[in-house]
Design an enzyme around this catalytic site. Sequence first.
Site, PDB file in Angstrom:
ATOM      1  N   SER A  98       0.837  -1.295  -0.008  1.00  0.00           N
ATOM      2  CA  SER A  98       0.074  -0.008   0.036  1.00  0.00           C
ATOM      3  C   SER A  98       0.768   1.405   0.009  1.00  0.00           C
ATOM      4  O   SER A  98       1.597   1.428  -0.883  1.00  0.00           O
ATOM      5  CB  SER A  98      -0.975   0.034   1.332  1.00  0.00           C
ATOM      6  OG  SER A  98      -2.055   0.979   1.276  1.00  0.00           O
ATOM      7  N   HIS A 123      -2.042  -1.372  -4.634  1.00  0.00           N
ATOM      8  CA  HIS A 123      -3.730  -1.475  -4.694  1.00  0.00           C
ATOM      9  C   HIS A 123      -4.088  -0.115  -4.575  1.00  0.00           C
ATOM     10  O   HIS A 123      -3.323   0.975  -4.482  1.00  0.00           O
ATOM     11  CB  HIS A 123      -4.215  -2.352  -3.614  1.00  0.00           C
ATOM     12  CG  HIS A 123      -4.136  -1.898  -2.048  1.00  0.00           C
ATOM     13  ND1 HIS A 123      -4.680  -2.410  -1.131  1.00  0.00           N
ATOM     14  CD2 HIS A 123      -3.684  -0.784  -1.525  1.00  0.00           C
ATOM     15  CE1 HIS A 123      -4.455  -1.898  -0.101  1.00  0.00           C
ATOM     16  NE2 HIS A 123      -3.480  -0.824  -0.285  1.00  0.00           N
TER      17      HIS A 123
END
EC number: 3.4.21.92
Length: 196
Positions: A98, A123
């Site tokens: 992330s 993501h």
Amino acid sequence: MNLVPTVIEQSSRGERAYDIYSRLLKDRIIMLSGPIEDNMANSIVAQLLFLDAQDSTKDIYLYINSPGGVVTSGMAIYDTMNFIKSDVQTIVIGMAASMASVLVSSGTKGKRFGLPHSTVMIHQPSGGAQGQQTEIQIAAEEILKTRKMINEILAKNSGQSFEQVEQDTERDHYLTAQEAVDYGLLDGVMDSNNLK
């Protein structure tokens, strides 16, 4: 309970005890481990600024093992990495997921590495909203702006097209260290102090 080891250093002037992170900082090593949030970001930013002020001609080594976290906290670290004069070498140990994947890919080009069994995960940012419809709409628009900003950074750092990054971040996208090199997020895999 978070125990911080102490190391003893001996010199001609006697012994001195350091917590391990202070000792590593003497060698220009910063450890970014755990969820990224404001307190951690403030500590990382302070260490980056201190080392840059101490000697901006030497590299700073940022070791990253993090599941990601708060985007605004991560962006404070990102902006500082780009603001200082020192080159920032990034090394994934364990996982950079992330927001942490954005940071590891934002190290100085040619100096972004992963250990052989490390993982990088990209993501789209997550978030939630509650309240009146207009507040939910404002929060949704903010998440879309944040997603665009993160994807632009990942595209710039990797050399992938914005469209490819947008597609790849639609869901959790896990990469081994070598796959992260192939994708352009890292520059090499470190093995016993040697690059592959």
